[in-house]
Design an enzyme around this catalytic site. Structure first.
Site, PDB file in Angstrom:
ATOM      1  CG  MET A   1      -1.430   1.246   1.700  1.00  5.18           C
ATOM      2  SD  MET A   1      -2.670   1.137   2.979  1.00  5.18           S
ATOM      3  CE  MET A   1      -1.734   0.586   4.375  1.00  5.18           C
ATOM      4  N   PRO A   2       1.130   1.820  -1.156  1.00  3.80           N
ATOM      5  CG  PRO A   2       1.788   1.957  -3.376  1.00  3.80           C
ATOM      6  CD  PRO A   2       0.789   1.318  -2.479  1.00  3.80           C
ATOM      7  CE1 TYR A   3       0.202   9.355   3.669  1.00  2.00           C
ATOM      8  CE2 TYR A   3       2.580   9.656   3.703  1.00  2.00           C
ATOM      9  CZ  TYR A   3       1.309  10.116   3.985  1.00  2.00           C
ATOM     10  OH  TYR A   3       1.136  11.343   4.577  1.00  2.00           O
TER      11      TYR A   3
END
Length: 67
Positions: A1-3
């Site tokens: 899950m990229p931020y």
């Protein structure tokens, strides 16, 4: 899950420009890292120019000198 966090100075960035940054950053993660766009979070933080410095000066002072 990229931020992904994008910080810019608060100098008139429009809603449309923010939407383009969000879409572009998300598309980049999809294209390069094959990430799910539904799991990619992009946060844009606008920083007052008094709170952003470069070369020992605030951006406020730099902008004032450039005028």
């Amino acid at each position: 899950m990229p931020y992904i966090k994008i910080e810019v100075t608060r100098e008139g960035i429009t809603r449309e420009q923010k939407n383009e940054l969000i879409k572009g950053a998300t598309d980049l993660m999809v294209r390069v890292l094959h990430k799910d766009p539904a799991a990619t979070f992009v946060v844009i933080e606008e920083v007052d120019t008094d709170n952003w410095g470069w070369g020992g000066e605030s951006i406020t002072d730099i902008r004032a000198r450039q005028r």
